[in-house]
Design a protein around this motif. Structure first.
Motif, short mmCIF file in Angstrom:
data_model
loop_
_atom_site.label_atom_id
_atom_site.label_comp_id
_atom_site.label_asym_id
_atom_site.label_seq_id
_atom_site.Cartn_x
_atom_site.Cartn_y
_atom_site.Cartn_z
N ARG A 8 -4.51 -5.12 -2.74
CA ARG A 8 -4.98 -4.45 -3.95
C ARG A 8 -6.50 -4.27 -3.98
O ARG A 8 -7.02 -3.60 -4.87
CB ARG A 8 -4.56 -5.25 -5.19
CG ARG A 8 -3.08 -5.42 -5.38
CD ARG A 8 -2.40 -4.09 -5.61
NE ARG A 8 -3.01 -3.34 -6.69
CZ ARG A 8 -2.83 -2.03 -6.87
NH1 ARG A 8 -2.10 -1.34 -6.04
NH2 ARG A 8 -3.41 -1.41 -7.88
N PHE A 11 -8.21 -0.84 -4.36
CA PHE A 11 -7.73 -0.11 -5.53
C PHE A 11 -8.42 -0.58 -6.80
O PHE A 11 -8.46 0.13 -7.80
CB PHE A 11 -6.21 -0.27 -5.68
CG PHE A 11 -5.44 0.25 -4.50
CD1 PHE A 11 -5.31 1.60 -4.28
CD2 PHE A 11 -4.83 -0.62 -3.62
CE1 PHE A 11 -4.61 2.09 -3.20
CE2 PHE A 11 -4.12 -0.15 -2.53
CZ PHE A 11 -4.01 1.21 -2.32
N GLU A 54 -5.33 7.75 -4.24
CA GLU A 54 -4.86 7.04 -3.05
C GLU A 54 -3.96 7.92 -2.21
O GLU A 54 -3.13 8.67 -2.73
CB GLU A 54 -4.12 5.78 -3.48
CG GLU A 54 -3.40 5.07 -2.38
CD GLU A 54 -1.90 5.38 -2.38
OE1 GLU A 54 -1.25 5.02 -1.38
OE2 GLU A 54 -1.40 5.98 -3.34
N THR A 81 -3.80 3.70 4.47
CA THR A 81 -4.20 4.08 3.12
C THR A 81 -5.66 4.53 3.10
O THR A 81 -6.53 3.82 3.60
CB THR A 81 -4.03 2.92 2.13
OG1 THR A 81 -2.66 2.50 2.13
CG2 THR A 81 -4.41 3.34 0.72
N SER A 231 -0.02 2.50 -7.11
CA SER A 231 -1.37 2.98 -6.81
C SER A 231 -1.51 4.47 -7.12
O SER A 231 -2.61 5.02 -7.02
CB SER A 231 -1.72 2.72 -5.35
OG SER A 231 -0.78 3.31 -4.49
#
Length: 265
Positions: A8, A11, A54, A81, A231
């Motif tokens: 995470r 993000f 994302e 990602t 996300s």
């Protein structure tokens, strides 16, 4: 002040992000990638929140097992990602106040995953109804993750995640239409493999979740397809389309059990 799981980090922690900790807002002013630390300043009267754009792709790299009908597989996956930008969003009315570019490294994760090929008849049914295949798969992924803890001991929302619907450039080749869930920690924690072993029960429970939720919105609601760790901010979801896909998968699996292919001599 706080620790954020690797899955995470980018993000929630990037320069310009508003980070919530114990009900208070903090502005991330510096991110040190080498030391894996960030500097935060209190923002007591912050009138906006932040959210990232994302782009994630999940590609199977090695199949370890598959069901007899060849529809469901489990094995190794590569997760990539990219986070190209973030936006500031008004807390008052949800209006996008501004968009800002980000220069963050691509996140790569070698993990374990379970993937399910979407039945062609389901894709055709969605096309006839004018429903988005990507949004339907996205919602079906969320439904699977929502019910997985009922069948997988110790499965946490941060341990297993799914591929997310995304807007693709017109020149980009379409990917294989499949549902994908994967362990969000390096090398995997066993959740995706456990989902594979209980896939029939999980698909049935996921469909029950969608059909039993009274909400009428195509995009669903927090009781059915919204995920607290999505996300993509629970955008591009289609509850009706997800139910069509899940019904087709369950029907195909039952038909194969009732009419198994002839054994090879």
């Amino acid at each position: 002040m706080d620790e954020v799981p690797h899955s995470r980090a980018f993000f929630e922690i990037y320069e310009g992000a508003i980070y919530l900790h114990q009900g208070k807002s903090y502005l991330i002013t510096k991110l040190d990638l080498q030391r894996k630390t960030a500097t935060a300043e209190p923002q007591p009267a912050c009138g906006y929140r932040t959210d990232v754009k994302e782009l994630t792709s999940v590609e199977p790299t090695r199949r370890l097992a598959t069901t007899s009908d060849g529809v469901v597989s489990t094995g190794h996956v590569k997760v990539r990602t990219e986070i190209p930008r973030y936006k500031r969003i008004s807390r008052l009315n949800g209006e996008v106040l501004s968009v800002h570019p980000l220069k963050l490294p691509t996140l790569e994760l070698d993990s374990r995953g379970t993937w399910i090929d979407a039945p062609p008849e389901a894709a055709e049914a969605l096309r006839r109804r004018g429903l988005s295949l990507e949004a339907s798969i996205h919602a079906a992924n969320h439904a699977i993750l929502a019910v997985a803890p009922l069948f997988v001991l110790g499965c946490d929302v941060h341990d297993v995640q799914s591929d997310h619907a995304k807007e693709r450039p017109p020149e980009e080749e379409p990917q294989q239409a499949r549902l994908v869930v994967y362990d969000a920690r390096p090398a995997g924690v066993g959740a995706a493999d456990a989902i594979f072993r209980r896939i029939d029960a999980i698909l049935a429970q996921a469909l029950d979740l969608l059909e039993g939720c009274p909400c009428r919105a195509h995009g669903g609601c927090p009781s059915c397809v919204y995920s607290p760790v999505c996300s993509s901010s629970n955008q591009l979801l289609d509850k009706l389309g997800a139910a069509i896909i899940l019904r087709a998968l369950i029907r195909r699996r039952r038909e194969r059990e009732e009419n198994p292919p002839p054994s090879q001599p």
